[in-house]
Structures are given as C-alpha cells and as structure tokens.
Design an enzyme around this catalytic site. Structure first.
Site, mmCIF file in Angstrom:
data_model
loop_
_atom_site.group_PDB
_atom_site.id
_atom_site.type_symbol
_atom_site.label_atom_id
_atom_site.label_comp_id
_atom_site.label_asym_id
_atom_site.label_seq_id
_atom_site.Cartn_x
_atom_site.Cartn_y
_atom_site.Cartn_z
ATOM 1 N N LYS A 190 0.881 -1.169 0.000
ATOM 2 C CA LYS A 190 0.000 0.000 0.000
ATOM 3 C C LYS A 190 0.919 1.218 0.000
ATOM 4 O O LYS A 190 0.880 2.070 0.897
ATOM 5 C CB LYS A 190 -0.928 -0.062 1.232
ATOM 6 C CG LYS A 190 -2.016 0.994 1.264
ATOM 7 C CD LYS A 190 -3.141 0.761 0.273
ATOM 8 C CE LYS A 190 -4.112 1.930 0.293
ATOM 9 N NZ LYS A 190 -5.119 1.856 -0.778
ATOM 10 N N ASP A 222 -5.579 -3.131 -2.231
ATOM 11 C CA ASP A 222 -7.016 -3.057 -2.529
ATOM 12 C C ASP A 222 -7.300 -3.559 -3.946
ATOM 13 O O ASP A 222 -8.284 -4.261 -4.188
ATOM 14 C CB ASP A 222 -7.575 -1.634 -2.300
ATOM 15 C CG ASP A 222 -6.724 -0.534 -2.904
ATOM 16 O OD1 ASP A 222 -5.596 -0.821 -3.373
ATOM 17 O OD2 ASP A 222 -7.169 0.636 -2.918
#
Ligand code: IPM
Ligand code: MN
Length: 357
Positions: A190, A222
């Site tokens: 991330k 994600d």
C-alpha cells in the site's frame, strides 16, 4: 531411508481431529517408502493455557526446536474472541512460535483440484487454471510492531514496521520460487499511503534488478483483493506483508473451493512448521465433520520442503486427487450435484486417502 523426528502440535478445536489424520498419512508414507519417522506431541493455544497457564509453554518450544519438522493444527477459542480484555490469548502462542523459530516466510499454495471446479462460489471459467503461490511475510509488520494504549487508554495503536533486511529475505525467497514456476511475481503493498510499504517496494525493486528474467508487477492491496476474484489466473507468485497476506490468502482460499483444502508451510531459520490455513472452527469441533485434507496436504508440504521427499509428497497429492475423482467429499466441498452418500466425515475420508496410499 530417512530417519526423522516429527512433532505433532494439534492445538485447539478441529486441530486435534485433522492432525490425527495428517499423522496417519505420514505413518503410511513411512511404511510404504521405508522411512523411519518418530513422533512426539506438544501443547499450544487454549489447551496449553488450560493445562499450564501459558499459550506456548517452554517445554513445547523446546520440543519444536529439537524436532525435524512440526505438523501443526490450529489455535483459538471463542471464549477469547468476544473478550478483548483477556490478557492471555491462544493466538499469542502461535505468534511467539513464529518469532522464536524465525519462521519469516509463510508459503500458501492456492491450487484448485479439477474436481472441485464446481465447489467454489466463483465461476468455473474464471477459475480454470488458477495456480498461485503466496509468500506471506510472517514475523514482522503490524503483528509485531509496538502496540499499546495512550490518552488514558482511550486511544490504541499498532505500529506497522519493516526493516530492509526483513523485506529482502522474504523477497528473495519469492523471486527464487518464481524462477522455478511461470516467472511472474506480483508484489503487493500500500505504497501510496504507508511508509513501510514504500520501503517494501524499494527493496523489491532492487531485487528485481538481480532477476531480469522475472516479470514483476506491483499492486496496491485493494486492487489485488479485486483482481484475485476477477482474474485469478493473472497471478503466479505473490509476495506481501504479514497483514495483507493474512487477509488475501483467506480470500484466495475460495479459489481452491474451501479453506479446508489449503495447506501452508512456515519456514525460516530453523524447524519448519506445516499447518492448514483454516482456524480452530469451534462450531464444528468434535463432530467429525472437519475436512482433514488441508492437514494432509500440510504433511505433503512437510515431506517436500523440510525432508526433500518429493516422490512421497506427490504420492499424497495424487491420493487426494483420486479420492476427489472417486466422488468423495467432505461437507465443505460438496455441492448441489454431490450424492449425499458420498459426503464423508473426517475419519472416513481419511481412510479413503490412506487406502490409496
Ligand atoms: C493465520 C491465522 C493467524 C494469523 C491468527 C490465528 C493469529 O489467521 O495463520 O492466518 O493472523 O496469522
Ligand atoms: Mn489468517
């Protein structure tokens, strides 16, 4: 002939039932291939707390260090799940074991047996051919960083932390594995938000220079969560941090039809630990319903990775394949088309696997 000492650590819940089958399979392999396996048992988790007050008693850790490999079940108990204030928890035993044994690399192979194409909630045409090997970092990240409370206990924090060295050693393992497979590596982080992820990406980029024949793709976690379901065949080897790996591999288990089919290997500096990715499943504990195949496949990984017994390992995988081809299922991998008389319990399906060995 191999002479090896294996420690069985059943832990909690269905861990007991499934490792019993895993051990029988190891025994059968020893007899068939003329090896000598000796066994011992040790406590961890809730059962260890009940017996000694400690989720990982010193005696268990000592036995782990002195064995050639550990076949592990599961830890956890519902009693703690809704009691956030409990100071002593079963999971602490698992985390301490990982840290003390230096088990920094958790390999989670996600592969669908052909027979189970219909058992997944994902469409067969999307799933066909999916074969992913996850490398989840296991001794760092938010799991092991500083944690605590401040502002009179009204604020809580967990620090996500990685050193360059920690990223390099798991990264290298993943690149090496990619070399022996389809030569594709996805690194998941991330890095658009987290500093620890930016260091992660820097180190993977450096390693990539040493492996010019590996095609590397960088994804944010994600996006990975989405692509896993949309296009699972896009992945070969995946390397990621501890928490992301924990979450993504539960998701990816649906690609293999059920958590009950997925084994894992935790390796690093010393004794390797082999365990299902499923938990203690207290809702079905003691009912003889648990799918023992993840434990049996963990035994196969153990033979392959810790003992270098490839043929023996493949014999186990092939036995499971044949059991599925014959139509036998446990409840978790049965579907509408399954003949109810073919749905077996833990021991009965274990016996079918043993017969084929
Ligand atoms: C796993 C489990 C553990 C983890 C729990 C039981 C602490 O979910 O092995 O994936 O989060 O690592
Ligand atoms: Mn998990």
């Amino acid at each position: 002939m191999a002479k090896k000492h294996i420690l069985i650590v059943p832990g909690d819940g269905i861990g007991q039932e499934v490792t019993a089958v895993g051990k029988k399979v190891l025994d059968k392999i020893a007899a068939r291939f003329n090896h000598e396996f000796t066994y011992d048992e040790a406590l961890i988790g809730h059962v260890a707390i009940e017996a000694t007050g400690d989720p990982l008693p010193a005696e268990s850790l000592e036995k782990m260090k002195n064995s050639d490999a550990v076949l592990f079940g599961a830890v956890g108990h519902p009693k703690y799940d809704n009691d956030p204030s409990a100071k002593v928890r079963p999971e602490q035993g698992l985390l301490k074991m990982r840290k003390e044994l230096g088990l920094y690399a958790n390999l989670r192979p996600i592969k669908l047996f052909d027979e189970l194409l219909g058992a997944s909630s994902i469409k067969p045409e999307i799933l066909k051919g999916a074969d992913i090997l996850f490398f989840r970092e296991l001794t760092g990240d938010i799991y092991f960083g500083e944690k605590g409370r401040k502002n009179n206990g009204d604020t809580a924090y967990d620090v996500a932390e990685y050193s360059r060295y920690e990223v390099q050693r798991i990264g290298r393992k993943a690149f090496e594995a990619a070399k022996t497979r389809r030569k594709k590596l996805v690194s998941v982080d991330k890095a658009n938000v987290l500093e620890s992820s930016r260091l992660w990406r820097e180190e993977i980029q450096k390693l990539a220079l040493e492996y010019p024949d590996i095609e590397v793709e960088y994804q944010f976690v994600d996006a990975t969560a989405m692509i896993l379901i949309k296009e699972p065949t896009r992945f070969d080897v995946v390397v990621t941090a501890n928490l992301f790996g924990d979450i993504l591999t539960d998701e990816a288990s649906q690609i293999a039809g059920s958590m009950g089919m997925l084994a894992s290997a935790s390796i690093g500096d010393g004794t390797g630990v082999y365990e299902p990715i499923h938990g203690s499943a207290h809702d079905i504990t003691g009912k003889g319903l648990a799918n023992p195949m993840a434990s049996v496949l963990s035994a196969a990984l153990l033979l392959d990775i810790s003992f270098g017994l490839k043929e023996e390992s493949e014999a186990i995988i092939s036995a499971i394949d044949q059991v599925l081809k014959k139509g036998f299922r446990t409840r978790d991998i049965a579907d509408k088309t399954t003949d109810p008389s073919m749905i077996l319990g833990t021991d009965a399906i274990g016996e079918e696997i043993l017969k084929l060995l």
